[in-house]
Design an enzyme around this catalytic site. Structure first.
Site, PDB file in Angstrom:
ATOM      1  N   ASP A  54     -10.185  41.385 -67.504  1.00 40.71           N
ATOM      2  CA  ASP A  54     -10.475  40.003 -67.086  1.00 40.71           C
ATOM      3  C   ASP A  54      -9.610  39.442 -65.951  1.00 40.71           C
ATOM      4  O   ASP A  54      -8.391  39.649 -65.938  1.00 40.71           O
ATOM      5  CB  ASP A  54     -10.213  39.029 -68.251  1.00 40.71           C
ATOM      6  N   GLU A 236     -15.712  34.652 -76.012  1.00 38.32           N
ATOM      7  CA  GLU A 236     -14.443  34.866 -75.315  1.00 38.32           C
ATOM      8  C   GLU A 236     -14.421  34.057 -74.020  1.00 38.32           C
ATOM      9  O   GLU A 236     -15.448  33.620 -73.511  1.00 38.32           O
ATOM     10  CB  GLU A 236     -14.261  36.357 -74.992  1.00 38.32           C
TER      11      GLU A 236
HETATM   12  C1  FRU Z   1     -12.232  39.655 -72.785  1.00 39.55           C
HETATM   13  C2  FRU Z   1     -11.025  39.942 -73.655  1.00 39.55           C
HETATM   14  C3  FRU Z   1     -10.321  38.658 -74.009  1.00 39.55           C
HETATM   15  C4  FRU Z   1      -8.925  39.114 -74.280  1.00 39.55           C
HETATM   16  C5  FRU Z   1      -8.748  40.221 -73.271  1.00 39.55           C
HETATM   17  C6  FRU Z   1      -7.862  41.343 -73.736  1.00 39.55           C
HETATM   18  O1  FRU Z   1     -12.654  40.731 -72.023  1.00 39.55           O
HETATM   19  O2  FRU Z   1     -11.425  40.644 -74.814  1.00 39.55           O
HETATM   20  O3  FRU Z   1     -10.912  37.954 -75.075  1.00 39.55           O
HETATM   21  O4  FRU Z   1      -7.985  38.098 -74.122  1.00 39.55           O
HETATM   22  O5  FRU Z   1     -10.034  40.708 -72.979  1.00 39.55           O
HETATM   23  O6  FRU Z   1      -7.584  42.231 -72.700  1.00 39.55           O
END
Ligand code: FRU
Length: 527
Positions: A54, A236
């Site tokens: 992300d 998320e």
């Molecule tokens: C989204 C996610 C978030 C988390 C991160 C972990 O892709 O799953 O919810 O904070 O990636 O790398």
């Protein structure tokens, strides 16, 4: 003599330790990659090496767009998360910087956001020097292994030197876990109406809102979404934004972006959005159906920039150009994943609903190197275009308008990018079902995951007789902005030989190409 031997041993051990430290350092954070490997994106951000997911902490400050990102510097698969860091002055050329945030005793550093605390509400800034504050999720592997539910909490770190060095806040965590397994991805913004910070947090099957006067102490406000939108998987990376309605002067409206994994319209992870109102405490949606920011398979966890100056006022989004279904298996090395091209989001009022349009930021023009303009022509079957384009076909930007005649109109038409191995990527419009298509069935390597191969469809479009297609094609990705951004679709691909040829095609009838412009784009890493 004995002493000399001992001294020599100590010296040699010291040298060895120094050398191995150096090599770990190089391995984990070498910023000197050439960006010329097979499949390396040339107009998209990708990390020099190792794993990225992300985008985090998107914030503009003193002339720089910061891009932090979920980063594991020791492998090409997901692992203990850090925040990698890059900056740009124009959203298209990026400078890699050292890792900004490392895991600590409270856990890995999961996704989150960054703000500039202009009024020094936190007291962490200095006179004339507002703090850049990162608010992120701590994920404790220790508590998780111990079988506890409360392993995700929110933490904070601050920087007084434009994000170059960071100090973790001594009072972390700033928001303890109330007993929920999924409690993450804080996106913080200043709410001018209630004069407080609002945190949007992903909490399983809904978004929770918290407020704070000072970023340090947070109060629960409300929840949204348990019974709304798509719930094929966990929610998320939410983002709450206030946007002007482009075609209604003076009207402002709230938009909530929420990523969901899995459960996307074409499988795996994707980002939906809600339009509605927010009174400083509670969000109410006016969606009548689920709506998606992008219908392709490779745009996830997208969030918007904070700190954009008012005289600019744009809403700028970057997403992660991959999908949890296969992100860890894609055939790239020594890195994995790229970001989408930065996009400008606009909110428009339609006949029955408000909707978001996405388009590449106008700074893409800075990458225009050469231009090929092709005169209007009619497509009955296939028209080869390669000979009319005096440059290589990636990376390129394609801007085209098509007109469907009232009678004898094509049932499907579009672009086919192909190579001598008969591999192709097809971007098209289906005039019977009225949707856009990206077909990567036959686009090259695809056996690394059962979920990769396939054809992606957008939602049904209420279109008129003119269809506009705008594409950004990089070495291993295509982004489609259809109908001036009413539809966007992003897909990655891995041909066994670069795509060097381009044709347009039409099935079962005629379509007129009214205008076609192709720009060769400059490699952002060579300047
Ligand atoms: C989204 C996610 C978030 C988390 C991160 C972990 O892709 O799953 O919810 O904070 O990636 O790398």
């Amino acid at each position: 003599m004995k002493n000399i031997k001992l001294l020599l041993l100590i010296f040699a051990t010291g040298l060895f330790l120094l050398a191995s430290c150096q090599s770990t350092k190089l391995k984990t954070n070498d910023l000197s990659y050439e960006y010329g490997e097979t499949y390396r994106p040339l107009v998209h951000f990708s990390p020099p090496a190792k794993w990225m997911n992300d985008p985090n902490g998107l914030v503009f400050f003193e002339g720089e767009y910061h891009l932090f990102y979920q980063y594991y510097p020791d492998a090409m698969v997901w692992g203990p998360m850090h925040w990698g860091h890059a900056v740009s002055t124009d959203l298209v050329h990026w400078q890699n910087l050292p890792i900004a945030l490392y895991p600590d005793s409270l856990g890995y550093i999961f996704s989150g956001s960054a703000v500039i605390d202009i009024n020094n509400t936190s007291g962490l800034g200095k006179p004339g020097k507002p703090a850049m504050i990162a608010i992120f999720c701590y994920h404790s592997p220790v508590l998780e292994k111990a079988g506890k539910d409360n392993y995700q909490t929110q933490g904070m770190a601050y920087s007084l030197d434009k994000g170059r060095t960071w100090t973790k806040y001594a009072g972390n965590p700033i928001l303890p876990n109330p007993g929920m397994r999924d409690f993450r991805d804080p996106k913080v913004s200043w709410n001018a109406e209630i004069k407080k910070w609002i945190m949007t947090l992903a909490t399983g099957d809904c978004v929770s809102f918290y407020s704070s006067p000072n970023l340090k102490k947070w109060t629960f406000e409300s929840k949204f979404g348990k019974n709304e939108g798509a719930h094929g998987g966990v929610w998320e990376c939410p983002d709450l934004i206030k946007m002007p309605v482009k075609n209604v002067k003076g009207e402002l409206k709230w938009v909530l972006l929420v990523s969901v994994n899995p459960g996307g319209p074409n499988g795996g992870s994707a980002t939906q959005y809600f339009t509605g109102s927010f009174d400083g405490h509670r969000f109410t949606s006016d969606n009548v159906k689920t709506r998606w920011i992008d219908y392709g398979k490779d745009n996830y966890a997208g969030v918007t920039y904070s700190g954009i100056p008012q005289n600019d006022g744009r809403c700028l989004m970057i997403g992660w150009m991959s999908n949890w279904q296969y992100a860890a298996a894609v055939p790239t090395t020594p890195w994995r994943s790229a970001m989408t091209f930065p996009r400008q989001l606009n909110l428009e009022k339609g006949k029955d609903e408000y909707y978001i349009t996405s388009n590449p930021v106008e700074e893409i023009e800075r990458l225009h190197e050469r231009k090929a303009t092709i005169k209007p022509f009619e497509i009955k079957d296939k028209t080869e275009l390669t000979k009319q384009i005096p440059f290589e076909l990636s990376p390129i930007e394609v801007i085209a308008d098509f007109e469907l005649p009232k009678t004898g109109a094509s049932s499907e038409f579009g672009f086919e990018l192909y190579n001598s191995k008969n591999e192709n990527i097809i971007v098209a419009y289906n005039n019977t079902s009225k949707n856009f298509i990206i077909n990567r069935e036959n686009s090259g390597k695809n056996d690394f995951s059962k979920d990769f191969k396939g054809i992606q469809l957008s939602g049904e479009m209420k279109t008129d007789s003119i269809i506009s297609i705008h594409l950004i094609i990089d070495m291993a990705s295509v982004e489609l902005f259809g109908q001036l951004g009413k539809v966007s679709m992003t897909d990655i691909f891995f041909p066994n030989e670069p795509f060097k040829d381009l044709r347009v095609y039409s099935k079962n009838g005629i379509v007129k190409c009214k205008g076609l412009t192709i720009y060769k784009l400059n490699n952002i890493w060579k300047h």
